[in-house]
Motif scaffolding. Structure first.
Motif, mmCIF file in Angstrom:
data_model
loop_
_atom_site.group_PDB
_atom_site.id
_atom_site.type_symbol
_atom_site.label_atom_id
_atom_site.label_comp_id
_atom_site.label_asym_id
_atom_site.label_seq_id
_atom_site.Cartn_x
_atom_site.Cartn_y
_atom_site.Cartn_z
ATOM 1 N N LEU A 37 0.850 -1.196 0.000
ATOM 2 C CA LEU A 37 0.000 0.000 0.000
ATOM 3 C C LEU A 37 0.884 1.244 0.000
ATOM 4 N N PRO A 38 1.560 1.516 -1.110
ATOM 5 C CA PRO A 38 2.397 2.722 -1.171
ATOM 6 C C PRO A 38 1.536 3.976 -1.273
ATOM 7 N N LYS A 39 1.961 5.040 -0.612
ATOM 8 C CA LYS A 39 1.205 6.290 -0.681
ATOM 9 C C LYS A 39 2.144 7.464 -0.417
ATOM 10 N N ALA A 40 1.704 8.627 -0.836
ATOM 11 C CA ALA A 40 2.483 9.847 -0.639
ATOM 12 C C ALA A 40 1.515 11.008 -0.487
ATOM 13 N N THR A 41 1.907 11.982 0.320
ATOM 14 C CA THR A 41 1.054 13.159 0.497
ATOM 15 C C THR A 41 1.223 14.096 -0.690
ATOM 16 N N SER A 62 -6.633 2.324 -7.127
ATOM 17 C CA SER A 62 -6.450 3.627 -6.492
ATOM 18 C C SER A 62 -6.852 3.555 -5.022
ATOM 19 N N ALA A 63 -6.037 4.157 -4.165
ATOM 20 C CA ALA A 63 -6.333 4.191 -2.729
ATOM 21 C C ALA A 63 -6.095 5.597 -2.195
ATOM 22 N N ASP A 64 -6.561 6.603 -2.955
ATOM 23 C CA ASP A 64 -6.403 7.993 -2.525
ATOM 24 C C ASP A 64 -7.237 8.271 -1.282
ATOM 25 N N ASN A 65 -6.750 9.173 -0.455
ATOM 26 C CA ASN A 65 -7.470 9.556 0.758
ATOM 27 C C ASN A 65 -7.569 11.081 0.781
ATOM 28 N N ALA A 66 -8.745 11.593 0.448
ATOM 29 C CA ALA A 66 -8.925 13.038 0.374
ATOM 30 C C ALA A 66 -8.777 13.691 1.740
ATOM 31 N N GLU A 67 -9.194 12.992 2.789
ATOM 32 C CA GLU A 67 -9.130 13.567 4.134
ATOM 33 C C GLU A 67 -7.684 13.817 4.557
ATOM 34 N N ASP A 68 -6.792 12.851 4.229
ATOM 35 C CA ASP A 68 -5.380 13.002 4.581
ATOM 36 C C ASP A 68 -4.562 13.650 3.478
ATOM 37 N N ARG A 69 -5.217 13.966 2.359
ATOM 38 C CA ARG A 69 -4.553 14.567 1.205
ATOM 39 C C ARG A 69 -3.377 13.697 0.733
ATOM 40 N N THR A 70 -3.660 12.419 0.583
ATOM 41 C CA THR A 70 -2.640 11.486 0.110
ATOM 42 C C THR A 70 -3.116 10.794 -1.166
ATOM 43 N N ILE A 71 -2.160 10.496 -2.021
ATOM 44 C CA ILE A 71 -2.404 9.678 -3.201
ATOM 45 C C ILE A 71 -1.740 8.337 -2.956
ATOM 46 N N GLY A 72 -2.509 7.260 -3.072
ATOM 47 C CA GLY A 72 -1.971 5.935 -2.780
ATOM 48 C C GLY A 72 -2.497 4.883 -3.734
ATOM 49 N N PHE A 73 -1.940 3.702 -3.608
ATOM 50 C CA PHE A 73 -2.322 2.595 -4.479
ATOM 51 C C PHE A 73 -2.387 1.310 -3.657
ATOM 52 N N SER A 74 -3.468 0.567 -3.849
ATOM 53 C CA SER A 74 -3.583 -0.764 -3.258
ATOM 54 C C SER A 74 -3.105 -1.762 -4.304
ATOM 55 N N MET A 75 -1.980 -2.407 -4.011
ATOM 56 C CA MET A 75 -1.364 -3.326 -4.961
ATOM 57 C C MET A 75 -1.357 -4.722 -4.340
ATOM 58 N N PHE A 76 -1.799 -5.711 -5.122
ATOM 59 C CA PHE A 76 -1.902 -7.047 -4.543
ATOM 60 C C PHE A 76 -1.931 -8.110 -5.637
ATOM 61 N N GLU A 77 -1.649 -9.317 -5.228
ATOM 62 C CA GLU A 77 -1.805 -10.493 -6.081
ATOM 63 C C GLU A 77 -2.198 -11.657 -5.189
ATOM 64 N N ARG A 78 -2.909 -12.613 -5.765
ATOM 65 C CA ARG A 78 -3.322 -13.805 -5.030
ATOM 66 C C ARG A 78 -2.888 -15.025 -5.835
ATOM 67 N N LEU A 79 -2.063 -15.853 -5.220
ATOM 68 C CA LEU A 79 -1.488 -16.977 -5.936
ATOM 69 C C LEU A 79 -1.055 -18.055 -4.957
ATOM 70 N N GLY A 80 -0.657 -19.183 -5.490
ATOM 71 C CA GLY A 80 -0.089 -20.262 -4.696
ATOM 72 C C GLY A 80 1.258 -20.647 -5.281
ATOM 73 N N ILE A 81 2.076 -21.309 -4.475
ATOM 74 C CA ILE A 81 3.377 -21.785 -4.940
ATOM 75 C C ILE A 81 3.553 -23.208 -4.443
ATOM 76 N N GLY A 82 3.758 -24.128 -5.361
ATOM 77 C CA GLY A 82 3.905 -25.521 -4.953
ATOM 78 C C GLY A 82 4.860 -26.280 -5.844
ATOM 79 N N ALA A 83 5.634 -27.180 -5.253
ATOM 80 C CA ALA A 83 6.530 -28.052 -6.001
ATOM 81 C C ALA A 83 6.160 -29.500 -5.676
ATOM 82 N N PHE A 84 6.178 -30.340 -6.683
ATOM 83 C CA PHE A 84 5.716 -31.706 -6.484
ATOM 84 C C PHE A 84 6.780 -32.760 -6.776
ATOM 85 N N ASN A 85 7.985 -32.332 -7.155
ATOM 86 C CA ASN A 85 8.992 -33.311 -7.538
ATOM 87 C C ASN A 85 10.331 -33.002 -6.882
#
Length: 298
Positions: free
Chosen positions: A104-108, A263-286
Motif C-alpha cells: 500500500l504505497p502512498k504519498a502526500t 487507487s487508494a487515494d485519501n482526500a481527508e489526509d490529502r494522500t495519493i496511494g495505491f492498493s497493490m496485490f496479487e493472489r497466488l499459490g506456490i507448490g513443487a511436487f517433484n
C-alpha cells in the motif's frame, strides 16, 4: 521597437493549485513527469526470477488449485484370474493453497509537489518491486522445504545436499547435474547469490557462456552452463545454490489474481496511494528435480 520579455511569476498557492489539478488525470501527470528529473538511486528495483522455475497457470473463476499427480505405471501384478496382467496405479492429489501478497504505497500531496521527479510513478514501481521480492522469498522457502523434507515428509524422496568448500568448481556442479539427470530430468536453472557467482565468473570461458545483453543481465541471468541458465538473486542466501529441473516437471504457481493496482487515494489526509496485490499459490511436487549446494568459505 524592442520589447522586454519577462518570465511570469506565480505564487506558491497558484503553483500548488496547478499541480493539484494536473495530478487529477493521467495527461496532467505526464506533463509533470516530462519536466522532472530522475531521482538518485543506489540500486535497481527487484525483478522476480523464481517464476522461471514453475509453470504459471491462471486459474479460471471458480477453479481450485488442485492437481492430480502423474500415476506411477511401473508396478504390474498377476490378477486374481491368474492370467491377465493388472496394473497398479496409485494416484495422488495435491492442492496448493492460495495466499495474498500486498503493498500500500502512498504519498502526500505536499511530498509530490516538493519532489523533482514523478513520485507517483516511483511509489508504484517500488510497490511492485516489493511484491515481487516477497513472492521470490516465499518461492525459495518452498525450495528449502523441499530439499529438507521432500514431498509429504516421505523419506528417500530428496536428493542429498552437496557440501562444498569454496570455491565452486565445475566438477561440483557436474555432480549436482548428475543427481537430477539420473531421474530422467534435465537441469534448467541454477540459482545463487551474486557473491557465490564470483567463483563461476573465474572459470574458463570454454565451459561457461556468459550473457552479454544488458536487458537480460538486469533480470539476473548471468550465463549458461551445459544448457542451464545461471540466475543470481539477492533472495538466495550467500552459501546456497539451487540446481533445478525444467518447470514442467517441478512445480506450479496457480494465479487467481495477477498483480493488480487499485487507487487508494485519501482526500481527508490529502494522500495519493495505491492498493497493490496479487493472489497466488506456490507448490513443487517433484523433490528429485532439485539439488541444493551448501558452500563453506574460509
Amino acid at each position: 521597437m524592442p520589447t522586454n520579455t519577462q518570465k511570469a511569476e506565480y505564487s506558491n498557492e497558484t503553483r500548488n493549485t496547478v499541480i493539484t489539478r494536473l495530478l487529477g488525470n493521467s495527461s496532467g501527470r505526464n506533463k509533470i513527469a516530462a519536466s522532472m528529473i530522475q531521482p538518485l538511486r543506489t540500486q535497481r528495483d527487484y525483478a522476480s526470477v523464481a517464476r522461471k522455475t514453475f509453470v504459471v497457470e491462471q486459474l479460471p473463476d471458480g477453479a481450485q488449485p488442485t492437481y492430480d499427480m502423474d500415476p506411477e505405471l511401473s508396478a504390474y501384478v498377476i490378477a486374481e484370474d491368474g492370467q491377465s496382467i493388472q496394473e497398479i496405479v496409485d494416484t495422488h492429489r495435491v492442492m496448493f493453497p492460495l495466499f495474498d501478497i500486498a503493498a500500500l504505497p502512498k504519498a502526500t500531496l505536499a511530498e509530490i509537489q516538493e519532489r523533482r521527479f514523478d513520485l507517483i510513478e516511483r511509489i508504484q514501481d517500488k510497490g511492485k518491486s516489493a511484491i515481487q521480492l516477497e513472492e521470490d522469498a516465499r518461492a525459495f522457502q518452498v525450495l528449502d522445504a523441499i530439499a529438507v523434507s521432500g514431498f509429504d515428509d516421505i523419506a528417500g524422496q530428496t536428493n542429498p545436499d552437496i557440501p562444498v568448500t569454496a570455491p565452486i568448481t565445475p566438477s561440483v556442479l557436474a555432480d549436482a547435474f548428475g543427481l537430477v539427470e539420473q531421474h530422467r530430468l534435465r537441469v534448467a536453472r541454477i540459482y545463487m547469490n551474486a557473491r557465490d557467482y564470483t567463483d563461476i565468473r573465474k572459470w574458463d570461458h570454454s565451459i561457461l557462456h556468459e550473457e552479454a545483453q544488458e536487458k537480460l543481465l538486469n533480470t539476473g541471468l548471468m550465463g549458461t552452463l551445459w544448457g542451464a541458465k545461471i540466475i543470481t538473486t539477492s533472495q538466495v542466501a550467500v552459501g546456497t545454490v539451487y540446481v533445478v529441473c525444467e518447470p514442467l516437471y517441478f512445480g506450479r504457481i496457480p494465479v487467481r489474481t495477477e498483480l493488480t493496482v487499485l487507487s487508494a487515494d485519501n482526500a481527508e489526509d490529502r494522500t495519493i496511494g495505491f492498493s497493490m496485490f496479487e493472489r497466488l499459490g506456490i507448490g513443487a511436487f517433484n523433490p528429485k528435480g532439485l539439488v541444493r549446494l551448501t558452500i563453506t568459505r574460509g
